[in-house]
Motif scaffolding. Structure first.
Motif, PDB file in Angstrom:
ATOM      1  N   PHE A 159      19.708   1.684 -37.465  1.00  0.00           N
ATOM      2  CA  PHE A 159      19.757   3.050 -36.836  1.00  0.00           C
ATOM      3  C   PHE A 159      18.658   3.229 -36.088  1.00  0.00           C
ATOM      4  O   PHE A 159      17.418   2.922 -36.262  1.00  0.00           O
ATOM      5  N   TRP A 160      19.169   3.689 -34.749  1.00  0.00           N
ATOM      6  CA  TRP A 160      17.979   3.716 -33.711  1.00  0.00           C
ATOM      7  C   TRP A 160      17.423   5.196 -33.449  1.00  0.00           C
ATOM      8  O   TRP A 160      16.832   5.305 -32.439  1.00  0.00           O
ATOM      9  N   GLY A 161      17.602   6.071 -34.529  1.00  0.00           N
ATOM     10  CA  GLY A 161      16.988   7.430 -34.273  1.00  0.00           C
ATOM     11  C   GLY A 161      18.199   8.273 -33.676  1.00  0.00           C
ATOM     12  O   GLY A 161      17.831   9.548 -33.736  1.00  0.00           O
ATOM     13  N   THR A 164      24.013   7.681 -30.845  1.00  0.00           N
ATOM     14  CA  THR A 164      24.654   7.044 -29.840  1.00  0.00           C
ATOM     15  C   THR A 164      23.967   5.698 -29.712  1.00  0.00           C
ATOM     16  O   THR A 164      24.188   5.013 -28.853  1.00  0.00           O
ATOM     17  N   GLY A 165      22.879   5.447 -30.494  1.00  0.00           N
ATOM     18  CA  GLY A 165      22.649   4.030 -30.630  1.00  0.00           C
ATOM     19  C   GLY A 165      21.198   3.895 -29.767  1.00  0.00           C
ATOM     20  O   GLY A 165      20.679   4.833 -29.328  1.00  0.00           O
ATOM     21  N   PRO A 166      20.752   2.647 -29.534  1.00  0.00           N
ATOM     22  CA  PRO A 166      19.614   2.376 -28.671  1.00  0.00           C
ATOM     23  C   PRO A 166      19.653   2.665 -27.235  1.00  0.00           C
ATOM     24  O   PRO A 166      20.720   2.609 -26.749  1.00  0.00           O
ATOM     25  N   ASP A 167      18.554   2.939 -26.685  1.00  0.00           N
ATOM     26  CA  ASP A 167      18.438   3.006 -25.191  1.00  0.00           C
ATOM     27  C   ASP A 167      18.064   1.516 -24.890  1.00  0.00           C
ATOM     28  O   ASP A 167      16.918   1.119 -24.618  1.00  0.00           O
ATOM     29  N   PHE A 184      20.685   7.324 -26.718  1.00  0.00           N
ATOM     30  CA  PHE A 184      19.593   8.481 -26.850  1.00  0.00           C
ATOM     31  C   PHE A 184      18.470   8.054 -27.870  1.00  0.00           C
ATOM     32  O   PHE A 184      17.623   8.824 -28.186  1.00  0.00           O
ATOM     33  N   GLY A 185      18.710   6.751 -28.486  1.00  0.00           N
ATOM     34  CA  GLY A 185      17.761   6.528 -29.406  1.00  0.00           C
ATOM     35  C   GLY A 185      16.585   5.700 -28.972  1.00  0.00           C
ATOM     36  O   GLY A 185      16.166   5.669 -27.795  1.00  0.00           O
TER      37      GLY A 185
END
Length: 268
Positions: A159-161, A164-167, A184-185
Motif C-alpha cells: 500500500f503506497w498511501g 491509486t497506487g505509487p507515483d 497519488f501515493g
C-alpha cells in the motif's frame, strides 16, 4: 543473540548506533523481538556490516525520530534477513540495503514506513532475492528508491498511501504496461540499472486488514494497471492473503475475480 522489550534511545547523547554487528562480532543468529525500540540515533538503529554467518530476524520493533537509518545492511552481508511487523517513522531510511552480495536474502512483510526520507533504499546490490510485500508506505519522500541492482526488487502487494497506487510514472515510462503508474501515493524512484516490480498494489492499508484477511479467508482489493481490461481504466481484482506468520512470498499469492478463490497462483 535474542533481544526483546529493549530500549535504545540516543536522544541528547550524540549516539551513533543502537546495535552494531560486524563479521568479527557476529557469528550467530540475531533475533530482535517485539517492544524493542530505537530512537534518537545518528547512524542506525541496527547496523549489519560485512560477511556474517548469522541470520537476522526483526519482529515488531520500532524505529523512530532518528537522523540515521532504521536498519542498515552494508558491505557484502550475505545471509537471510527477515523484518516483519516493524514500524519505521521519521528516520532517514527505514531499511537501507547497500552493496550486498548475491547470497543476500531479504524478506520484509507487514511493516509500516511513514514520514521517512526513504522507506526502503536498495543501492549497488547483487542480491537476487529482495522481497518487500504487504507493507505500508505513507508520506515518505520516496517510498522505494532503487539504484544499480542486478535483479528487480519484488515490491508487489504494497500500500503506497493512496488507493491509486505509487507515483511511478516518471520512472516506469509513458507507454507500455506501466502507462497508468501515475498514482497519488508515495513515489518510486529508479536510477542506473535499478529495477522494481510494484504491480499489483494494495488499495487498502495493512492496518485495515481484518483478522479474516490476515488468515486468507477474506479478499483484499488490489489494482493491477498492467492488466487493465475495461474502458474506464479500472479493474477490480482480489488477492487472498496468507497468515503473515508464514512469511508471504509471491508464489503464495492467488489473484481471483469476485466469483471465488478457485484460481491458479499469481501469474505475470
Amino acid at each position: 543473540i535474542t533481544l526483546s522489550s529493549a530500549t535504545f534511545d540516543g536522544s541528547g547523547a550524540d549516539t551513533d548506533l543502537g546495535l552494531n554487528f560486524t563479521s568479527d562480532a557476529f557469528a550467530s543468529n540475531l533475533s530482535v523481538g517485539s517492544s524493542t525500540s530505537f530512537s534518537g540515533l545518528d547512524d542506525a538503529g541496527i547496523q549489519l556490516n560485512n560477511e556474517s554467518a548469522g541470520e537476522v530476524t526483526v519482529d515488531g520493533a520500532t524505529f523512530a525520530d532518528s537522523a540515521g537509518d532504521g536498519v542498515n545492511i552494508t558491505g557484502g552481508f550475505g545471509n537471510n534477513t527477515a523484518i516483519t511487523d516493524a514500524t519505521f517513522s521519521n528516520v532517514s531510511t527505514g531499511i537501507n540495503v547497500d552493496s550486498v552480495s548475491s547470497e543476500f536474502n531479504l524478506t520484509a512483510h507487514f511493516n509500516s514506513f511513514t514520514d521517512n526520507t526513504d522507506g526502503v533504499l536498495v543501492d549497488d546490490s547483487s542480491a537476487d532475492d529482495v522481497n518487500l510485500t504487504f507493507n505500508d508506505f505513507v508520506d515518505n519522500t520516496d517510498g522505494l528508491n532503487v539504484s544499480d541492482t542486478s535483479s528487480a526488487v519484488n515490491a508487489k502487494f504494497n500500500f503506497w498511501g493512496d488507493s491509486t497506487g505509487p507515483d511511478a510514472l516518471d520512472q516506469l515510462g509513458n507507454d507500455g504496461p506501466f502507462s497508468t503508474a501515475n498514482g497519488f501515493g508515495d513515489s518510486v524512484t529508479l536510477s542506473g540499472s535499478g529495477d522494481a516490480n510494484v504491480f499489483p498494489f494494495l488499495q487498502q492499508s495493512i492496518d485495515d486488514f481484518s483478522a479474516e484477511q490476515l488468515a486468507g479467508d477474506q479478499p483484499v482489493l488490489i489494482e493491477n494497471p498492467a492488466h487493465i481490461s475495461n474502458a474506464d481504466g479500472n479493474q477490480e481484482v482480489f488477492v487472498t492473503v496468507l497468515d503473515e506468520s508464514k512469511g508471504i512470498t509471491d508464489d503464495q499469492v492467488f489473484i481471483t475475480g469476485d466469483s471465488g478463490f478457485n484460481t491458479a497462483p499469481n501469474q505475470e
